[in-house]
Design an enzyme around this catalytic site. Structure first.
Site, PDB file in Angstrom:
ATOM      1  N   ASN A   8      18.788 -19.977  -3.608  1.00  0.00           N
ATOM      2  CA  ASN A   8      19.909 -20.858  -3.906  1.00  0.00           C
ATOM      3  C   ASN A   8      21.045 -19.976  -4.414  1.00  0.00           C
ATOM      4  OD1 ASN A   8      21.719 -22.756  -4.771  1.00  0.00           O
ATOM      5  ND2 ASN A   8      20.459 -23.556  -6.450  1.00  0.00           N
ATOM      6  N   LYS A  10      24.002 -20.726  -4.899  1.00  0.00           N
ATOM      7  CA  LYS A  10      25.013 -21.469  -5.656  1.00  0.00           C
ATOM      8  C   LYS A  10      26.409 -21.077  -5.134  1.00  0.00           C
ATOM      9  CE  LYS A  10      21.680 -21.834  -9.322  1.00  0.00           C
ATOM     10  NZ  LYS A  10      21.409 -22.076 -10.727  1.00  0.00           N
ATOM     11  N   HIS A  98      20.142 -31.145  -7.369  1.00  0.00           N
ATOM     12  CA  HIS A  98      20.047 -29.995  -8.286  1.00  0.00           C
ATOM     13  C   HIS A  98      20.611 -30.421  -9.644  1.00  0.00           C
ATOM     14  CE1 HIS A  98      20.774 -26.126 -10.157  1.00  0.00           C
ATOM     15  NE2 HIS A  98      19.868 -25.638  -9.318  1.00  0.00           N
ATOM     16  N   GLU A 100      22.522 -29.020 -11.634  1.00  0.00           N
ATOM     17  CA  GLU A 100      23.955 -28.765 -11.811  1.00  0.00           C
ATOM     18  C   GLU A 100      24.779 -29.898 -11.195  1.00  0.00           C
ATOM     19  OE1 GLU A 100      23.897 -24.784 -10.230  1.00  0.00           O
ATOM     20  OE2 GLU A 100      22.761 -24.150 -11.981  1.00  0.00           O
ATOM     21  N   GLU A 169      12.383 -28.034 -11.423  1.00  0.00           N
ATOM     22  CA  GLU A 169      13.270 -27.067 -12.074  1.00  0.00           C
ATOM     23  C   GLU A 169      13.597 -27.551 -13.486  1.00  0.00           C
ATOM     24  OE1 GLU A 169      15.472 -24.450  -9.023  1.00  0.00           O
ATOM     25  OE2 GLU A 169      16.741 -26.129  -9.536  1.00  0.00           O
ATOM     26  N   GLY A 175      18.771 -20.262 -14.997  1.00  0.00           N
ATOM     27  CA  GLY A 175      19.812 -19.281 -15.321  1.00  0.00           C
ATOM     28  C   GLY A 175      19.759 -18.781 -16.762  1.00  0.00           C
ATOM     29  N   SER A 213      14.629 -19.319 -13.385  1.00  0.00           N
ATOM     30  CA  SER A 213      14.432 -17.922 -13.792  1.00  0.00           C
ATOM     31  C   SER A 213      13.202 -17.279 -13.156  1.00  0.00           C
ATOM     32  CB  SER A 213      14.402 -17.798 -15.316  1.00  0.00           C
ATOM     33  OG  SER A 213      15.636 -18.236 -15.868  1.00  0.00           O
TER      34      SER A 213
HETATM   35  P1  PGA Z   1      17.765 -19.450 -11.513  1.00  0.00           P
HETATM   36  O1  PGA Z   1      18.259 -20.764 -10.744  1.00  0.00           O
HETATM   37  O2  PGA Z   1      16.701 -18.810 -10.660  1.00  0.00           O
HETATM   38  O3  PGA Z   1      19.010 -18.598 -11.646  1.00  0.00           O
HETATM   39  O4  PGA Z   1      17.235 -19.894 -12.834  1.00  0.00           O
HETATM   40  C1  PGA Z   1      17.361 -21.590 -10.049  1.00  0.00           C
HETATM   41  C2  PGA Z   1      18.105 -22.772  -9.500  1.00  0.00           C
HETATM   42  O5  PGA Z   1      19.017 -23.266 -10.180  1.00  0.00           O
HETATM   43  O6  PGA Z   1      17.814 -23.249  -8.383  1.00  0.00           O
END
Ligand code: PGA
Length: 252
Positions: A8, A10, A98, A100, A169, A175, A213
């Site tokens: 991903n 982003k 997601h 976000e 998630e 993140g 992460s």
């Molecule tokens: P991350 O993000 O691996 O940077 O924690 C995962 C995601 O948001 O899909």
């Protein structure tokens, strides 16, 4: 079942950076992949991915994915991208719900379910994200939250539910460098598996992947859990070596 490792990206990338990253990934991939690998990249670069894949044979083994899709089929929805547009670029996956998008764009469970419906109708696999915030975890509400989020998608999609991918998630792990322990993640994946099993006779086909992460060092222990069928990778997917390490941890 083959594991799925989905990048991903982003809102990261540029024509030059993508070419470098995809080139490095392509040259590090094994000749024959034993897991599925998808890259969910920003929409403006789908055409670039297709061009690069035409000239780099090992990129052609990667599935293209999107990060969002409209809940409508077509029409006066400025700024939106429809599932049939994804299909034109042969996107195989699309991330929906997601955290976000739930957090910054106010996406509700019902909207996420409608997006999954649009994807399924176009023959694209929705990667449905569910997950609790830190406050929800500390209040002992993890199970309730993820079940509610998944229930909306099950309710709207009925017998097609075996065609989705679920991504667990935990919001507090995205993140942040904090990962759910393999046991914590497995416990939630087992809850989601049971919920899918109650809804569909083909629930054993559904991949339940973990995101938050995941990186080259912790991937193997997470992927060793019985109900963790892959990973949704944010930050570590922007570094070719890290991403390739995760792909090799998923290759069995
Ligand atoms: P991350 O993000 O691996 O940077 O924690 C995962 C995601 O948001 O899909």
């Amino acid at each position: 079942m083959k594991k799925l490792i989905a990048a991903n990206w982003k809102m990261n990338g540029s024509l030059a950076a993508n070419e470098a990253l995809l080139g490095a990934i392509a040259s590090g991939l094994p000749a024959e992949l034993t897991c599925e690998v998808a890259v969910c990249i920003p929409a403006p670069y789908w055409a670039q991915f297709r061009l690069l894949a035409a000239s780099m044979p090992s990129l052609a083994s990667l599935a293209l994915g999107a990060q969002d899709v409209s809940s409508h089929a077509s029409g006066a929805f400025t700024g939106e991208v429809s599932a049939t547009m994804l299909k034109d670029f042969a996107c195989r996956y699309v991330i929906v719900g997601h955290s976000e998008r739930r957090q910054y764009h106010g996406e509700s469970d019902a909207l996420v379910a409608a997006k999954a419906q649009q994807a399924l109708a176009a023959g694209i696999t929705p990667v449905v994200c569910v997950g609790e915030t830190l406050a929800e975890r500390e209040a002992g509400k993890t199970t309730e939250i993820v079940k509610r989020q998944l229930a909306a998608v099950i309710h709207a999609n009925g017998h097609c539910i075996s065609e989705i991918v679920v991504a667990y998630e935990p919001v507090w792990a995205i993140g942040t460098g904090k990962t759910a322990s393999p046991q914590e993640a497995q416990a939630v994946h087992a809850v989601l598996r049971a919920q899918l099993t109650a809804a569909s006779a083909h629930a054993d086909r559904v991949k339940i992947i973990y995101g938050g992460s995941m990186n080259g060092s912790n991937a193997a222990s997470l992927l060793a859990q019985p109900d963790i069928d892959g990973g949704l990778i944010g930050g570590a997917s922007l570094k070719a070596t890290e991403f390739l390490t995760i792909v090799s941890a998923a290759s069995i």
